[in-house]
Design a protein around this motif. Structure first.
Motif, PDB file in Angstrom:
ATOM      1  N   ILE A  20       6.610 -22.793 104.478  1.00 30.61           N
ATOM      2  CA  ILE A  20       5.095 -23.664 105.246  1.00 30.61           C
ATOM      3  C   ILE A  20       4.042 -23.342 104.360  1.00 30.61           C
ATOM      4  O   ILE A  20       4.497 -21.977 104.578  1.00 30.61           O
ATOM      5  CB  ILE A  20       5.204 -23.044 107.168  1.00 30.61           C
ATOM      6  CG1 ILE A  20       7.202 -23.871 107.164  1.00 30.61           C
ATOM      7  CG2 ILE A  20       3.719 -23.369 107.293  1.00 30.61           C
ATOM      8  CD1 ILE A  20       7.235 -23.266 108.594  1.00 30.61           C
ATOM      9  N   ILE A  25       5.637 -19.496 104.539  1.00 27.08           N
ATOM     10  CA  ILE A  25       6.185 -19.196 104.953  1.00 27.08           C
ATOM     11  C   ILE A  25       7.296 -19.419 105.160  1.00 27.08           C
ATOM     12  O   ILE A  25       8.047 -20.676 104.359  1.00 27.08           O
ATOM     13  CB  ILE A  25       5.954 -19.116 106.802  1.00 27.08           C
ATOM     14  CG1 ILE A  25       5.291 -18.477 107.683  1.00 27.08           C
ATOM     15  CG2 ILE A  25       7.452 -19.051 107.484  1.00 27.08           C
ATOM     16  CD1 ILE A  25       4.191 -19.276 108.737  1.00 27.08           C
ATOM     17  N   CYS A  64      11.513 -21.503 105.078  1.00 25.32           N
ATOM     18  CA  CYS A  64      12.031 -21.778 105.916  1.00 25.32           C
ATOM     19  C   CYS A  64      12.792 -22.732 105.559  1.00 25.32           C
ATOM     20  O   CYS A  64      13.436 -22.935 104.223  1.00 25.32           O
ATOM     21  CB  CYS A  64      10.696 -22.648 107.239  1.00 25.32           C
ATOM     22  SG  CYS A  64      10.272 -24.108 106.348  1.00 25.32           S
ATOM     23  N   LEU A  79      13.039 -27.382 111.680  1.00 20.82           N
ATOM     24  CA  LEU A  79      13.064 -26.936 110.599  1.00 20.82           C
ATOM     25  C   LEU A  79      13.834 -25.164 111.308  1.00 20.82           C
ATOM     26  O   LEU A  79      13.371 -25.280 112.851  1.00 20.82           O
ATOM     27  CB  LEU A  79      11.209 -26.006 110.223  1.00 20.82           C
ATOM     28  CG  LEU A  79      10.661 -27.853 109.967  1.00 20.82           C
ATOM     29  CD1 LEU A  79       9.049 -26.923 109.627  1.00 20.82           C
ATOM     30  CD2 LEU A  79      11.521 -28.839 108.723  1.00 20.82           C
ATOM     31  N   VAL A 107      12.998 -22.026 111.915  1.00 19.39           N
ATOM     32  CA  VAL A 107      12.105 -20.733 111.112  1.00 19.39           C
ATOM     33  C   VAL A 107      12.100 -19.489 111.880  1.00 19.39           C
ATOM     34  O   VAL A 107      12.390 -20.094 112.892  1.00 19.39           O
ATOM     35  CB  VAL A 107      11.105 -21.263 111.565  1.00 19.39           C
ATOM     36  CG1 VAL A 107       9.126 -20.372 111.226  1.00 19.39           C
ATOM     37  CG2 VAL A 107      10.681 -22.388 110.826  1.00 19.39           C
ATOM     38  N   TYR A 125       7.635 -15.916 113.159  1.00 18.00           N
ATOM     39  CA  TYR A 125       6.265 -16.481 113.154  1.00 18.00           C
ATOM     40  C   TYR A 125       6.310 -17.309 113.980  1.00 18.00           C
ATOM     41  O   TYR A 125       6.658 -18.648 113.993  1.00 18.00           O
ATOM     42  CB  TYR A 125       7.063 -16.681 111.163  1.00 18.00           C
ATOM     43  CG  TYR A 125       7.665 -16.404 110.478  1.00 18.00           C
ATOM     44  CD1 TYR A 125       6.568 -15.354 109.322  1.00 18.00           C
ATOM     45  CD2 TYR A 125       8.685 -16.112 109.822  1.00 18.00           C
ATOM     46  CE1 TYR A 125       7.003 -14.890 109.056  1.00 18.00           C
ATOM     47  CE2 TYR A 125       9.070 -16.031 108.873  1.00 18.00           C
ATOM     48  CZ  TYR A 125       7.927 -14.830 108.025  1.00 18.00           C
ATOM     49  OH  TYR A 125       8.627 -14.050 106.986  1.00 18.00           O
ATOM     50  N   LEU A 130       3.596 -20.286 115.000  1.00 17.85           N
ATOM     51  CA  LEU A 130       3.158 -21.228 113.378  1.00 17.85           C
ATOM     52  C   LEU A 130       2.299 -22.191 114.327  1.00 17.85           C
ATOM     53  O   LEU A 130       1.506 -22.484 115.707  1.00 17.85           O
ATOM     54  CB  LEU A 130       4.287 -22.899 113.549  1.00 17.85           C
ATOM     55  CG  LEU A 130       5.935 -22.052 112.808  1.00 17.85           C
ATOM     56  CD1 LEU A 130       6.692 -22.979 113.469  1.00 17.85           C
ATOM     57  CD2 LEU A 130       5.516 -21.640 111.255  1.00 17.85           C
ATOM     58  N   ARG A 172       9.050 -25.925 119.709  1.00 13.40           N
ATOM     59  CA  ARG A 172       9.413 -24.477 119.445  1.00 13.40           C
ATOM     60  C   ARG A 172      10.176 -23.952 120.189  1.00 13.40           C
ATOM     61  O   ARG A 172       9.721 -23.589 121.558  1.00 13.40           O
ATOM     62  CB  ARG A 172       8.018 -24.065 119.179  1.00 13.40           C
ATOM     63  CG  ARG A 172       8.707 -22.410 118.650  1.00 13.40           C
ATOM     64  CD  ARG A 172       8.815 -22.704 116.450  1.00 13.40           C
ATOM     65  NE  ARG A 172       9.416 -21.504 116.411  1.00 13.40           N
ATOM     66  CZ  ARG A 172       9.519 -20.736 115.544  1.00 13.40           C
ATOM     67  NH1 ARG A 172       7.934 -20.547 115.032  1.00 13.40           N
ATOM     68  NH2 ARG A 172       9.614 -19.604 114.747  1.00 13.40           N
ATOM     69  N   ASN A 199      14.862 -19.568 116.797  1.00 10.09           N
ATOM     70  CA  ASN A 199      14.060 -19.697 114.976  1.00 10.09           C
ATOM     71  C   ASN A 199      13.633 -21.180 114.972  1.00 10.09           C
ATOM     72  O   ASN A 199      14.480 -21.348 113.757  1.00 10.09           O
ATOM     73  CB  ASN A 199      15.673 -19.041 115.010  1.00 10.09           C
ATOM     74  CG  ASN A 199      15.523 -17.558 114.844  1.00 10.09           C
ATOM     75  OD1 ASN A 199      15.003 -16.975 114.653  1.00 10.09           O
ATOM     76  ND2 ASN A 199      16.626 -17.028 115.168  1.00 10.09           N
ATOM     77  N   TYR A 200      13.709 -22.237 115.806  1.00 12.12           N
ATOM     78  CA  TYR A 200      14.074 -23.748 115.060  1.00 12.12           C
ATOM     79  C   TYR A 200      12.669 -24.083 115.938  1.00 12.12           C
ATOM     80  O   TYR A 200      11.611 -23.704 116.826  1.00 12.12           O
ATOM     81  CB  TYR A 200      15.330 -24.415 116.411  1.00 12.12           C
ATOM     82  CG  TYR A 200      16.264 -23.906 115.619  1.00 12.12           C
ATOM     83  CD1 TYR A 200      16.550 -24.743 114.222  1.00 12.12           C
ATOM     84  CD2 TYR A 200      17.172 -23.700 115.846  1.00 12.12           C
ATOM     85  CE1 TYR A 200      17.754 -24.005 113.863  1.00 12.12           C
ATOM     86  CE2 TYR A 200      18.549 -23.129 115.675  1.00 12.12           C
ATOM     87  CZ  TYR A 200      19.038 -23.177 114.788  1.00 12.12           C
ATOM     88  OH  TYR A 200      20.463 -23.162 113.723  1.00 12.12           O
TER      89      TYR A 200
END
Length: 144
Positions: free
Chosen positions: A47, A55, A57, A69, A71, A75, A77, A99, A102-103
Motif C-alpha cells: 500500500i 505498508i 499487505c 486486503l 493489513v 495500520y 488506512l 475495515r 486485520n482485513y
C-alpha cells in the motif's frame, strides 16, 4: 484495457435493492449474490500512501471492481491510496470501502500500467580464446 465501471451507475442500480431491503430489515438474507466473481489469491502487495509511506499487505481475493486486503490492524488506512501488487506490471488506485480487524475491503478506482524496466545486459568482452593450453599436460615433476 477495458474502461472502468462508473461507480455512480452501480450505486443507481443498487438503490432499488436497498429500498426493498428496508422492508425486510428484520431478517437476514442467507447469501447475497455478488455482481462479479471473486478470485482467491495470496498476492504480496504494498500500500503506497500519498506521503510516500509503504505498508506491506496481502491481496486475499480480487474482482474487477474491488479486493480484500490483509493489513495489520495497527495500520490506519486513509480513504484513498495506491496498491502495488509485487510481480505484476500494474498499480491500482483504490478507495477504502470497509475495515474489520486485520482485513480491509477496497474499491478499484483506476488501474495504471507500470513501465517495464529494461534489463541491463552485460556487454560481452571480446577475448581471444587461449588455444595454447589445449593438449598440454601440467608439469608433474616431483623434484625438491
Amino acid at each position: 484495457m477495458a474502461p472502468m465501471p462508473d461507480p455512480h451507475s452501480q450505486l443507481a442500480d443498487l438503490l432499488p435493492e436497498l429500498a426493498a431491503g428496508d422492508a425486510s430489515a428484520n431478517h437476514e438474507d442467507p447469501l447475497v449474490a455478488r455482481r462479479e466473481e471473486r478470485t482467491s489469491t495470496n498476492w504480496i502487495a504494498l500500500i503506497r500512501l500519498f506521503d510516500g509511506t509503504e505498508i506491506p499487505c496481502n491481496v486475499k481475493d480480487i474482482s474487477k471492481s474491488g479486493a480484500k486486503l490483509g493489513v495489520p490492524e495497527a495500520y490506519t488506512l486513509p480513504p484513498c491510496f495506491m496498491l502495488r501488487i509485487l510481480g505484476r506490471d500494474f498499480i491500482l488506485r483504490v478507495n477504502l470501502a470497509w475495515r474489520r480487524g486485520n482485513y480491509a475491503g477496497v474499491r478499484i478506482d483506476r488501474i495504471a500500467k507500470l513501465p517495464v524496466a529494461e534489463e541491463k545486459k552485460a556487454v560481452p568482452v571480446e577475448q581471444a580464446p587461449d588455444y595454447h593450453s589445449i593438449g598440454r599436460r601440467r608439469d608433474r615433476s616431483f623434484s625438491e
